[in-house]
Enzyme design. Structure first.
Site, PDB file in Angstrom:
ATOM      1  N   CYS A 152      28.897  25.297  10.896  1.00  0.00           N
ATOM      2  CA  CYS A 152      29.680  24.685   9.812  1.00  0.00           C
ATOM      3  C   CYS A 152      28.767  24.231   8.668  1.00  0.00           C
ATOM      4  O   CYS A 152      29.007  24.575   7.502  1.00  0.00           O
ATOM      5  CB  CYS A 152      30.525  23.538  10.358  1.00  0.00           C
ATOM      6  SG  CYS A 152      29.649  22.406  11.460  1.00  0.00           S
TER       7      CYS A 152
HETATM    8  N1  LIG Z   1      33.967  21.819  15.805  1.00  0.00           N
HETATM    9  C1  LIG Z   1      33.462  22.450  14.753  1.00  0.00           C
HETATM   10  O1  LIG Z   1      33.689  22.046  13.608  1.00  0.00           O
HETATM   11  C2  LIG Z   1      32.595  23.674  14.942  1.00  0.00           C
HETATM   12  C3  LIG Z   1      32.194  24.367  13.793  1.00  0.00           C
HETATM   13  C4  LIG Z   1      31.404  25.510  13.942  1.00  0.00           C
HETATM   14  C5  LIG Z   1      31.012  25.918  15.190  1.00  0.00           C
HETATM   15  N2  LIG Z   1      31.379  25.210  16.305  1.00  0.00           N
HETATM   16  C6  LIG Z   1      30.929  25.716  17.592  1.00  0.00           C
HETATM   17  O2  LIG Z   1      32.037  26.240  18.284  1.00  0.00           O
HETATM   18  C7  LIG Z   1      31.889  26.031  19.683  1.00  0.00           C
HETATM   19  C8  LIG Z   1      33.083  25.243  20.177  1.00  0.00           C
HETATM   20  O3  LIG Z   1      33.073  23.990  19.483  1.00  0.00           O
HETATM   21  P1  LIG Z   1      34.252  22.950  19.625  1.00  0.00           P
HETATM   22  O4  LIG Z   1      34.034  21.940  18.572  1.00  0.00           O
HETATM   23  O5  LIG Z   1      35.548  23.665  19.686  1.00  0.00           O
HETATM   24  O6  LIG Z   1      33.902  22.304  21.044  1.00  0.00           O
HETATM   25  P2  LIG Z   1      34.866  21.538  22.047  1.00  0.00           P
HETATM   26  O7  LIG Z   1      36.037  20.975  21.322  1.00  0.00           O
HETATM   27  O8  LIG Z   1      33.996  20.614  22.800  1.00  0.00           O
HETATM   28  O9  LIG Z   1      35.399  22.691  23.038  1.00  0.00           O
HETATM   29  C9  LIG Z   1      34.523  23.371  23.900  1.00  0.00           C
HETATM   30  C10 LIG Z   1      35.287  24.455  24.623  1.00  0.00           C
HETATM   31  O10 LIG Z   1      34.372  25.143  25.476  1.00  0.00           O
HETATM   32  C11 LIG Z   1      34.856  25.081  26.825  1.00  0.00           C
HETATM   33  N3  LIG Z   1      33.712  24.942  27.733  1.00  0.00           N
HETATM   34  C12 LIG Z   1      32.945  23.846  27.929  1.00  0.00           C
HETATM   35  N4  LIG Z   1      32.005  24.099  28.856  1.00  0.00           N
HETATM   36  C13 LIG Z   1      32.193  25.377  29.271  1.00  0.00           C
HETATM   37  C14 LIG Z   1      31.556  26.216  30.239  1.00  0.00           C
HETATM   38  N5  LIG Z   1      30.511  25.788  30.949  1.00  0.00           N
HETATM   39  N6  LIG Z   1      32.020  27.470  30.397  1.00  0.00           N
HETATM   40  C15 LIG Z   1      33.068  27.927  29.662  1.00  0.00           C
HETATM   41  N7  LIG Z   1      33.718  27.167  28.751  1.00  0.00           N
HETATM   42  C16 LIG Z   1      33.283  25.912  28.557  1.00  0.00           C
HETATM   43  C17 LIG Z   1      35.758  23.869  26.874  1.00  0.00           C
HETATM   44  O11 LIG Z   1      36.682  24.051  27.939  1.00  0.00           O
HETATM   45  P3  LIG Z   1      37.381  22.810  28.709  1.00  0.00           P
HETATM   46  O12 LIG Z   1      37.808  21.828  27.641  1.00  0.00           O
HETATM   47  O13 LIG Z   1      38.537  23.469  29.385  1.00  0.00           O
HETATM   48  O14 LIG Z   1      36.370  22.254  29.657  1.00  0.00           O
HETATM   49  C18 LIG Z   1      36.403  23.935  25.499  1.00  0.00           C
HETATM   50  O15 LIG Z   1      37.454  24.855  25.483  1.00  0.00           O
HETATM   51  C19 LIG Z   1      30.563  25.276  19.869  1.00  0.00           C
HETATM   52  O16 LIG Z   1      29.565  26.188  20.214  1.00  0.00           O
HETATM   53  C20 LIG Z   1      30.330  24.670  18.500  1.00  0.00           C
HETATM   54  O17 LIG Z   1      28.967  24.470  18.242  1.00  0.00           O
HETATM   55  C21 LIG Z   1      32.185  24.115  16.198  1.00  0.00           C
END
Ligand SMILES: NC(=O)c1ccc[n+]([C@@H]2O[C@H](COP(=O)([O-])OP(=O)(O)OC[C@H]3O[C@@H](n4cnc5c(N)ncnc54)[C@H](OP(=O)(O)O)[C@@H]3O)[C@@H](O)[C@H]2O)c1
Length: 345
Positions: A154
């Site tokens: 981001c």
């Molecule tokens: N949030 C942002 O603004 C943003 C922007 C750019 C990039 N990102 C990237 O996008 C990715 C997701 O971010 P997010 O903000 O959506 O994170 P999040 O809300 O914490 O969600 C993480 C997701 O990954 C799953 N997960 C966690 N541990 C896992 C494992 N060991 N194996 C398989 N799945 C697993 C979780 O499943 P459960 O909940 O079912 O455990 C959940 O669906 C990250 O790599 C982050 O750096 C995020």
């Protein structure tokens, strides 16, 4: 013909924004909504904006391998494994994590781990041709037919969109980026410092001077402008990200040259809007959209340009950009499903 897709990490914030966008996409069918600890939980229990009786699936690589495209929205650890397995199985992947954005050396420097697959590290000279860093406004030439797209972070998205066209006009080593993000940038997992009572009414920096996104910005900013100084801040809002970028202008470069560079880079871009110099983008204007608004002013006293660049961290900073990349990868019109303008006020 509809393309069958999956969202893995659908129970996270990037995942739910993908589900929302995919629900309105005319030619992508979301067949699998996979989660980790939330497998079996009704989607609507976590995300009331998605009513219905759908339940989060478990992650099943064989099932995913039968689809046309998989979005990975998990932390980078599981993404390294899943991305490699799906790549080897021949399924196109758009990965929202940092797993494939850097070179092998950059990955070990900034993430403290050895990258298991140099051929899948988009920033590495050894990367395969069909492994691509997906910031279409910088380079969309290899996205059609790509098999693994590393969706940018981001902060790097807002920063690179703001600075890339100006890079040849700036003095190397002079760039400072001061950036702010809403709390959804940290994901859905509950963390003590993200509780309402901690964040509300508060403002603080974090991660300086070595936040991991520094390495990604340095890797993809054209023209060897680094090293850069990058400091992110957490602000008490759900969505939105603003990067304020400073750089010293090279001798002989006029304010009009900077304005022309931004205009030339983005005049034909559907998602990037350059505002007139002296007006400043608002994060709120981009909420729920895939847009980026930016503007530049030159400070004649200091010889620096100040670029402010605003996005929705979950939109152009994550799920929106992932869908833009998927459209390009699949040969669809780039803007399909992404034409909504921001929710305002
Ligand atoms: N949030 C942002 O603004 C943003 C922007 C750019 C990039 N990102 C990237 O996008 C990715 C997701 O971010 P997010 O903000 O959506 O994170 P999040 O809300 O914490 O969600 C993480 C997701 O990954 C799953 N997960 C966690 N541990 C896992 C494992 N060991 N194996 C398989 N799945 C697993 C979780 O499943 P459960 O909940 O079912 O455990 C959940 O669906 C990250 O790599 C982050 O750096 C995020």
């Amino acid at each position: 013909v509809a393309h069958r897709v999956a969202v893995v990490g659908a129970s996270g914030y990037g995942g739910v924004e993908l589900l929302r966008l995919l629900a309105a996409h005319p030619s992508l069918d979301t067949e699998v909504v996979a989660a980790h600890s939330q497998a079996g939980t009704p989607v609507a229990r976590l995300f009331p904006n998605l009513p219905g009786d759908r339940v989060f699936d478990a992650i099943d690589v064989e099932q995913l391998a039968a689809l046309d495209l998989v979005f990975l929205a998990t932390p980078h650890g599981p993404a390294l494994e899943l991305g490699a397995a799906l790549y080897d199985a021949g399924v196109p992947v758009v990965d929202l994590s940092a797993a494939f954005r850097l070179s092998v050396d950059g990955f070990s420097t900034w993430y403290g781990e050895e990258h298991p697959r140099p051929d899948l590290a988009a920033g590495d000279p050894a990367a395969a041709d069909d492994v691509v860093y997906g910031l279409p406004e910088l380079d969309r030439s290899r996205l059609a037919g790509a098999r693994l797209v590393a969706n940018p972070g981001c902060y790097p998205t807002a920063t690179l969109l703001g600075l890339a066209p100006l890079a040849p006009l700036l003095v190397p080593g002079s760039v400072v980026v001061d950036a702010k993000s809403g709390t959804s940038g940290a994901g859905r997992g509950t963390k003590d410092e993200l509780h309402f009572s901690h964040v509300h009414g508060d403002l603080a920096a974090y991660g300086a001077p070595a936040h991991r996104h520094t390495g990604e910005i340095e890797r993809w900013l054209p023209g060897e402008l680094g090293p850069i100084s990058f400091t992110p801040h957490l602000v008490p809002m759900s969505r939105g990200l603003l990067a304020t970028c400073y750089g010293t202008v090279r001798d002989g470069v006029a304010a009009a040259d900077l304005a022309d560079a931004l205009h030339d880079a983005y005049a034909a871009e559907p998602f990037v809007e350059v505002l007139p110099s002296g007006t400043f983008p608002h994060t709120k204007a981009l909420a729920g959209s895939n847009g980026c608004q930016l503007s530049a002013v030159v400070d004649q006293r200091t010889g620096r340009v100040v670029v402010t660049s605003a996005i929705d961290n979950l939109g152009k900073g994550a799920a929106g950009q992932a869908l833009q990349n998927a459209n390009l990868l699949l040969g669809l019109e780039e803007t399909t499903g992404l034409t909504a303008i921001g929710v305002y006020p």
